[in-house]
Write an enzyme that holds these catalytic residues in place. Sequence first.
Site, PDB file in Angstrom:
ATOM      1  N   SER A 144      22.317 -17.020 -17.886  1.00  0.00           N
ATOM      2  CA  SER A 144      20.971 -17.549 -18.088  1.00  0.00           C
ATOM      3  C   SER A 144      21.014 -19.051 -17.839  1.00  0.00           C
ATOM      4  CB  SER A 144      20.513 -17.264 -19.521  1.00  0.00           C
ATOM      5  OG  SER A 144      19.382 -18.030 -19.875  1.00  0.00           O
ATOM      6  N   TYR A 157      23.539 -17.750 -28.846  1.00  0.00           N
ATOM      7  CA  TYR A 157      23.082 -17.168 -27.581  1.00  0.00           C
ATOM      8  C   TYR A 157      23.388 -18.105 -26.418  1.00  0.00           C
ATOM      9  CZ  TYR A 157      20.123 -15.502 -23.821  1.00  0.00           C
ATOM     10  OH  TYR A 157      19.676 -15.080 -22.595  1.00  0.00           O
TER      11      TYR A 157
END
Length: 292
Positions: A144, A157
């Site tokens: 990401s 995360y």
Amino acid sequence: MISSSELRPAVVVIGASGGIGRAIARVAARERGAVVLIARSPGGLSAAAVEVREAGGEAFTLELDLLARDAPALLEEFLSAHGLICDVLVNSAGYGLRGAATALPMDDQLGIIDLNIRALTELTLHFLPAMVTRGRGGVLNLSSVAGFVPGPYMALYYASKSFVRSFSEALHQELRRTGVTVTCVAPGPVSTEFYERAGAKHASLFSLLPKLDPQDVAEHAWRGFKSGRRLVVPGISAKLAVLAANFLPAAMMLPLIGRLQRSGNDPCPCGSGKKFKKCCGRRLRMHLHSNH
């Protein structure tokens, strides 16, 4: 007993019941080969299998808990039983949580490490040696734009996606000239259920950035992998975010990201159990006002 020479190559998609993984499975199915769909959701797997067949592929489904100690072995047994080998591994399973690290349940946070990092690493290292021996295939790992910066209020995360990017890019370099490709895809926000599950649906950061379509991300990811690219960053906004991460100092980026991801209704990081805006947020405002 099927001999190794009779085994057929398959694209193995981890996290195929929804989101980007399911979209990549549809794209891979256009090559009319075997696509093995792995997830814990039977309903999502069944729907994904229908889409793979409609796209021209041969679908196989396996309900599997990736955190089980014998998950790679169980997957290997499933492939062998169906006369298949893992030619391409797509690691798209993962989750995140928004909130202060001191306030979120520890077990839930450690689960991010177990799934986003350990399971991905274990599967990658399990299947890569055979790919190198055959001199073909590869791994497509989902990271990401979050992997380019630290992420206050989604600390684990962001850290997990940073690991995925670093790990994937290093492997890409190690495996040059072996015939095996490792590609990392790092999109910005994508229109999936991820943000609602992570509790980040209303965070300002994800509301401001335009959300990409999972199918568009899958198309970019698959083309990038097939062309042997090291890193794929779909979308203009994601590319600009990466550029900003590379050039802006951490002293500027960290407060900005933290502010955009924090909500006044979040539990206060101090551990009081109160909402941030009624606890440290109030004291912070009083301090700023007194020094104004």
